[in-house]
Design an enzyme around this catalytic site. Structure first.
Site, PDB file in Angstrom:
ATOM      1  N   SER B 318       0.841  -1.203   0.000  1.00 32.34           N
ATOM      2  CA  SER B 318       0.000   0.000   0.000  1.00 32.34           C
ATOM      3  C   SER B 318       0.876   1.254   0.000  1.00 32.34           C
ATOM      4  O   SER B 318       0.583   2.237  -0.688  1.00 32.34           O
ATOM      5  CB  SER B 318      -0.915  -0.026   1.223  1.00 32.34           C
ATOM      6  OG  SER B 318      -1.469   1.232   1.441  1.00 32.34           O
ATOM      7  N   TRP B 321       2.172   1.694  -3.397  1.00 26.37           N
ATOM      8  CA  TRP B 321       1.111   2.177  -4.285  1.00 26.37           C
ATOM      9  C   TRP B 321       1.068   3.707  -4.257  1.00 26.37           C
ATOM     10  O   TRP B 321       0.838   4.355  -5.276  1.00 26.37           O
ATOM     11  CB  TRP B 321      -0.250   1.617  -3.825  1.00 26.37           C
ATOM     12  CG  TRP B 321      -1.414   2.129  -4.642  1.00 26.37           C
ATOM     13  CD1 TRP B 321      -1.924   1.565  -5.771  1.00 26.37           C
ATOM     14  CD2 TRP B 321      -2.186   3.311  -4.408  1.00 26.37           C
ATOM     15  NE1 TRP B 321      -2.965   2.316  -6.250  1.00 26.37           N
ATOM     16  CE2 TRP B 321      -3.151   3.407  -5.434  1.00 26.37           C
ATOM     17  CE3 TRP B 321      -2.163   4.306  -3.439  1.00 26.37           C
ATOM     18  CZ2 TRP B 321      -4.075   4.441  -5.517  1.00 26.37           C
ATOM     19  CZ3 TRP B 321      -3.086   5.346  -3.522  1.00 26.37           C
ATOM     20  CH2 TRP B 321      -4.023   5.399  -4.548  1.00 26.37           C
ATOM     21  N   HIS B 322       1.316   4.270  -3.065  1.00 31.64           N
ATOM     22  CA  HIS B 322       1.205   5.721  -2.936  1.00 31.64           C
ATOM     23  C   HIS B 322       2.286   6.460  -3.700  1.00 31.64           C
ATOM     24  O   HIS B 322       2.075   7.592  -4.133  1.00 31.64           O
ATOM     25  CB  HIS B 322       1.235   6.127  -1.462  1.00 31.64           C
ATOM     26  CG  HIS B 322      -0.079   5.936  -0.793  1.00 31.64           C
ATOM     27  ND1 HIS B 322      -0.478   4.727  -0.294  1.00 31.64           N
ATOM     28  CD2 HIS B 322      -1.108   6.786  -0.570  1.00 31.64           C
ATOM     29  CE1 HIS B 322      -1.689   4.843   0.217  1.00 31.64           C
ATOM     30  NE2 HIS B 322      -2.105   6.079   0.063  1.00 31.64           N
ATOM     31  N   GLY B 323       3.440   5.867  -3.846  1.00 34.87           N
ATOM     32  CA  GLY B 323       4.472   6.579  -4.586  1.00 34.87           C
ATOM     33  C   GLY B 323       5.737   5.774  -4.695  1.00 34.87           C
ATOM     34  O   GLY B 323       6.038   4.939  -3.845  1.00 34.87           O
ATOM     35  N   PHE B 477      -0.517  10.034  -7.422  1.00 36.45           N
ATOM     36  CA  PHE B 477      -0.479   8.585  -7.262  1.00 36.45           C
ATOM     37  C   PHE B 477      -1.221   7.911  -8.404  1.00 36.45           C
ATOM     38  O   PHE B 477      -1.393   6.770  -8.477  1.00 36.45           O
ATOM     39  CB  PHE B 477      -1.092   8.165  -5.919  1.00 36.45           C
ATOM     40  CG  PHE B 477      -0.489   8.901  -4.753  1.00 36.45           C
ATOM     41  CD1 PHE B 477       0.881   9.166  -4.718  1.00 36.45           C
ATOM     42  CD2 PHE B 477      -1.260   9.364  -3.719  1.00 36.45           C
ATOM     43  CE1 PHE B 477       1.448   9.851  -3.668  1.00 36.45           C
ATOM     44  CE2 PHE B 477      -0.705  10.052  -2.647  1.00 36.45           C
ATOM     45  CZ  PHE B 477       0.648  10.303  -2.628  1.00 36.45           C
TER      46      PHE B 477
END
Lengths: 374, 477
Positions: B318, B321-323, B477
């Site tokens: 996760s 996923w954000h960056g 994102f």
């Protein structure tokens, strides 16, 4: 539609939820959007018709235009007048930028009917060709006082609002229906003042003094070296900084990331060509003076900025304007600075600066005098 | 195109003016066309990418459903997943992995000249990729029927209100809505209007104002403990208002068009544990990771250690996923450890385990709030060296002036955040204000309440809007 509910009722309810809030907000804007406090002081302090009248009465020979870069370097216009041996007038407004300087030239100096020998414009970094810098917020006041958006040059450079006609029309329509520039300024000031009052820990300082404390805390000296820059430009605070080696030149400034990186002399790109043309049409010698920023020492002046300044200087000279640059002057050292790029108003510092400034600009003024006599 | 622009206002009015005159298929075709205008407004080439993935996933899903053998079905599934993640990997992570590998090699003395691709990251790629992946997985598992109409599926992927920053919708929630003709529902227009204004207030007045404070603090090279935490608190307000504001504008826009999007936030700062925070924050992403990563890994079915491992892996992904940056990885790992450890902590400390009445609730909310903001520090601080410095700050070493400054920053951020952090939770009982289908909406009392809410939002927007707008954080994102 549910059959038990009459048709008119949902329509009425929809209108109430949409029309009522819009109407109440529009009325509130009209009732409360009044200049107060700093906005009012700023508005009252800058009086273009009064300045034009003074120019006429005094038959000013040398006009200097600029923002606090000018105001902190020439704190006393009388002393400059004595040293230069001519009648001098400063048209200075803190935070103003090229759009305002153009209007000062057009709507005050030229509109006054006076023909000074020379008009000097103080600028920093790439301000001179960053057309839309500080054309909103509190600066919008002085721009409106000088009827800026109605000028054809304004429309050419800034446009009617910067977007396609429909977008511009909607935007200006919304501004008319919900006039809120003063209200917005006051409300945001209130939020900051309230937060400062709520947090008076071990101090009797008032909100103004606390604001100064905050500005100092976020001055350039405290910023990460890889950021630099006047974040206040974006944020609305009044910060600048200190530190570094006197021998270094101006460093890259992140706050100018959104500004021009190359010199563009086209009349759509900035107000500079319009200023030059106006001055030429009215027989006024125009002089641009680049101020030295606080020596910081982290890095040398970037290549693009050097190229920009070289191109600017050549273009100005080609167009009959004078250009002086104090950036490389080692006699203006860090000890002369107060906060950020502002010089100290201490009498000795002012005297030192005045001497070096006059040495630099006297040839320009001499040439301007010859031109004026001819 | 961004929601808080005049362009979007004009765009939305134009879409609404035509939309309801069209038949169902016409409505979907029009929505796809409008979504292309919306998404390709600045960079038209983005449309090629989303066009390819849409057609590809639609074909693969149909292939899965029409396959007669399990192997063939699986082949379609793997192809679809591989293509989606390959696109995401190339556009979002390739540069990061190449430069990180080069940095790691250089740290052991091997000088590699990194071949780093500087590819522009298409807006919303993580959102629409995850939405497409969830569709492929659901069709493969037989939870959702493959969409027979390319037009309906394209509407599902490209629907402009939720295309760029979610919520990450599921096919079983959205496709049935696109299969029905949408009629003018005055109640929907009312709630959509209020949601739009509420979202706009959150973005332009709360998030952008808090951003000014947070940006100033994170630009400091010598932040003290109180000043830093004043900035972290401001960032906590900013990111919540920014993302929640976007989501509400998306939901409001969708509702005007007769489409219901899922709720993405549920007062996350009132959570009483890290796990609960993630059930209230970015709900559509949390539930995506729960359904497609955590549960397939085994969830909580195989003992404490395996559960903890699964949680840490899920949150690590996760974070990624954000960056594509190490601070997001650290942030994800931190939350994984926190969520994994919390149950054992709560088992030992009664106050963390639902005991203690109102004081216990306040304590748990307070602890969770602080822990989440500790996470925001990692999220916001992009320099690991500076993060390490921040973590060594001593609160006792800060002067009174520093405490004053930090407190003033925190107070200003909280003042802006009052509607979000205090007023809205109090108004939660008035859920019908913006809930579709609530019978109470038909009464005049509720109509006036809605009008009052809309007036408050509008007055807040005109008086407190921030002149310096910032991009939506989740756009990156």
């Amino acid at each position: 539609m549910r059959p038990s509910v009459p048709l008119q009722r949902p329509v009425l309810q929809l209108l109430v939820v949409i029309i009522l809030p819009l109407a109440v907000t529009a009325l509130a804007c009209r009732g409360w959007n009044i200049p107060r406090g700093e906005v009012k002081r700023d508005r009252d302090a800058f009086d273009p018709p009064l300045i034009a009248r003074e120019l006429r009465q005094e038959q000013t020979e040398w006009v200097l235009i600029g923002n606090s870069m000018l105001g902190s370097r020439i704190a006393d216009e009388r002393k400059l007048a004595e040293a230069a041996g001519m009648r001098v007038k400063l048209i200075e407004k803190g935070g103003s930028q090229s759009a305002t300087w153009f209007l000062m030239l057009k709507q005050i100096v030229i509109a006054s009917g006076v023909k000074p020998r020379c008009v000097t414009v103080f600028f920093r970094h790439t301000d001179l060709t960053w057309a839309d810098l500080r054309t909103s917020g509190i600066q919008a006041e002085s721009i409106a006082q000088m009827d800026g958006p109605a000028q054809p040059e304004w429309r050419e450079v800034i446009g009617d609002g910067g977007g396609p006609a429909l977008v511009t029309a909607v935007e200006s329509g919304l501004k008319r229906v919900f006039p809120s520039n003063y209200l917005n300024f006051e409300a945001r000031e209130w939020m900051q003042t309230r937060s400062l009052r709520l947090t008076r820990i071990g101090t009797h300082a008032n909100a103004g003094e606390r604001r100064e404390e905050l500005n100092e805390r976020f001055s350039l000296a405290h910023l990460r070296h890889d950021l630099g820059g006047d974040i206040a430009m974006a944020g609305g605070a009044k910060s600048d900084g200190a530190g570094g080696d006197d021998n270094e030149e101006e460093e890259e400034d992140a706050s100018y990331d959104f500004g021009p990186k190359t010199f563009d002399p086209s009349p759509r790109a900035s107000f500079l060509p319009h200023m030059v043309k106006l001055a030429a049409d009215n027989g006024i010698k125009l002089h641009f003076h680049r101020v030295k920023r606080r020596p910081r020492g982290a890095s040398l002046q970037s290549e693009w900025l050097k190229r920009y300044i070289t191109d600017l200087g050549s273009w100005l000279e080609k167009n009959g304007c004078a250009f002086t640059d104090e950036t490389g002057d080692s006699s203006i050292d860090r000890s002369m600075y107060a906060d950020g790029d502002h010089l100290s108003t201490d009498a000795a510092v002012q005297e030192r600066y005045r001497r070096s400034f006059l040495e630099r600009v006297m040839p320009v003024l001499g040439a301007a005098a010859v031109t004026a006599e001819n | 195109m961004i929601f808080q622009s005049i362009e979007y206002l004009i765009f939305l009015v134009c879409v609404l003016a035509l939309y309801f005159w069209l038949p169902r298929r016409g409505q979907n075709a029009f929505l796809v066309a409008a979504s292309c205008v919306f998404y390709g407004w600045v960079h038209p080439w983005y449309l090629i990418l989303i066009g390819i993935t849409t057609i590809f996933d639609w074909v693969c899903a149909r292939g899965m459903e029409d396959s007669r053998t399990a192997a063939r079905r699986k082949a379609f599934f793997i192809t679809s997943i591989t293509v989606n993640f390959a696109i995401l990997g190339v556009f979002k992570y390739l540069g990061f992995f190449v430069s990180s590998t080069a940095a790691a090699l250089s740290s052991i003395g091997v000088m590699a000249s990194p071949w780093v691709l500087h590819i522009a990251l298409p807006a919303g790629i993580s959102f629409f990729t995850f939405q497409s992946v969830s569709y492929a997985v659901d069709v493969y598992r037989g939870r959702t029927r493959a969409c027979r109409s390319l037009l309906d599926y394209a509407t599902f992927v490209t629907f402009f209100p939720q295309l760029v920053a979610g919520p990450i919708e599921r096919a079983h929630h959205m496709l049935p809505q696109y299969a029905q003709p949408r009629e003018v529902r005055l109640e929907g227009i009312r709630t959509g209007f209020v949601l739009l204004l509420w979202g706009l207030l959150q973005k332009v007045a709360i998030a952008d104002s808090a951003a000014l404070i947070a940006d100033k603090v994170f630009a400091l090279g010598d932040a003290s403990f109180p000043v830093l935490w004043g900035g972290v608190l401001a960032f906590g307000v900013q990111i919540y208002a920014d993302f929640s504001g976007y989501t509400d504008m998306a939901r409001g826009s969708a509702r005007l068009l007769g489409i219901d999007l899922c709720r993405n936030f549920d007062h996350p700062y009132l959570a009483q544990s890290p796990g609960e925070f993630w059930r209230r924050w970015h709900i559509s992403l949390s539930s995506w990771f729960r359904d497609y990563v955590y549960i397939p890994l085994g969830g909580s079915r195989r003992g404490e250690w395996r559960t903890a491992r699964n949680l840490i892996i899920t949150f690590f992904l996760s974070g990624l996923w954000h960056g594509a940056a190490w601070n997001y990885v650290v942030w994800g790992g931190y939350h994984g450890v926190l969520v994994a450890l919390w149950p054992s902590l709560a088992a030992r400390v009664a106050l963390l385990n639902g005991k203690g009445g109102a004081a216990g609730v306040a304590l748990r909310v307070g602890i969770t709030f602080v822990l989440m903001h500790f996470g925001w520090l990692m999220f916001r601080e992009h320099s690991l060296a500076m993060l390490a410095r921040h973590l060594t700050l001593n609160p006792l070493a800060a002067s009174a002036a520093e405490w004053r400054t930090g407190a003033a920053l925190a107070a200003e951020a909280l003042l802006y955040g009052v509607p979000l952090l205090v007023v809205l939770p109090l108004l939660q009982r008035l859920g019908g204000l913006i809930q579709m289908g609530d019978q109470r909406l038909q009464s005049w009392r509720w109509t006036l309440l809605q009008a009052g809410a809309a007036t408050a939002c509008l007055c807040g927007i005109v008086s407190l809007r921030c002149a310096v707008g910032s991009d939506f954080i989740y756009f990156q994102f």
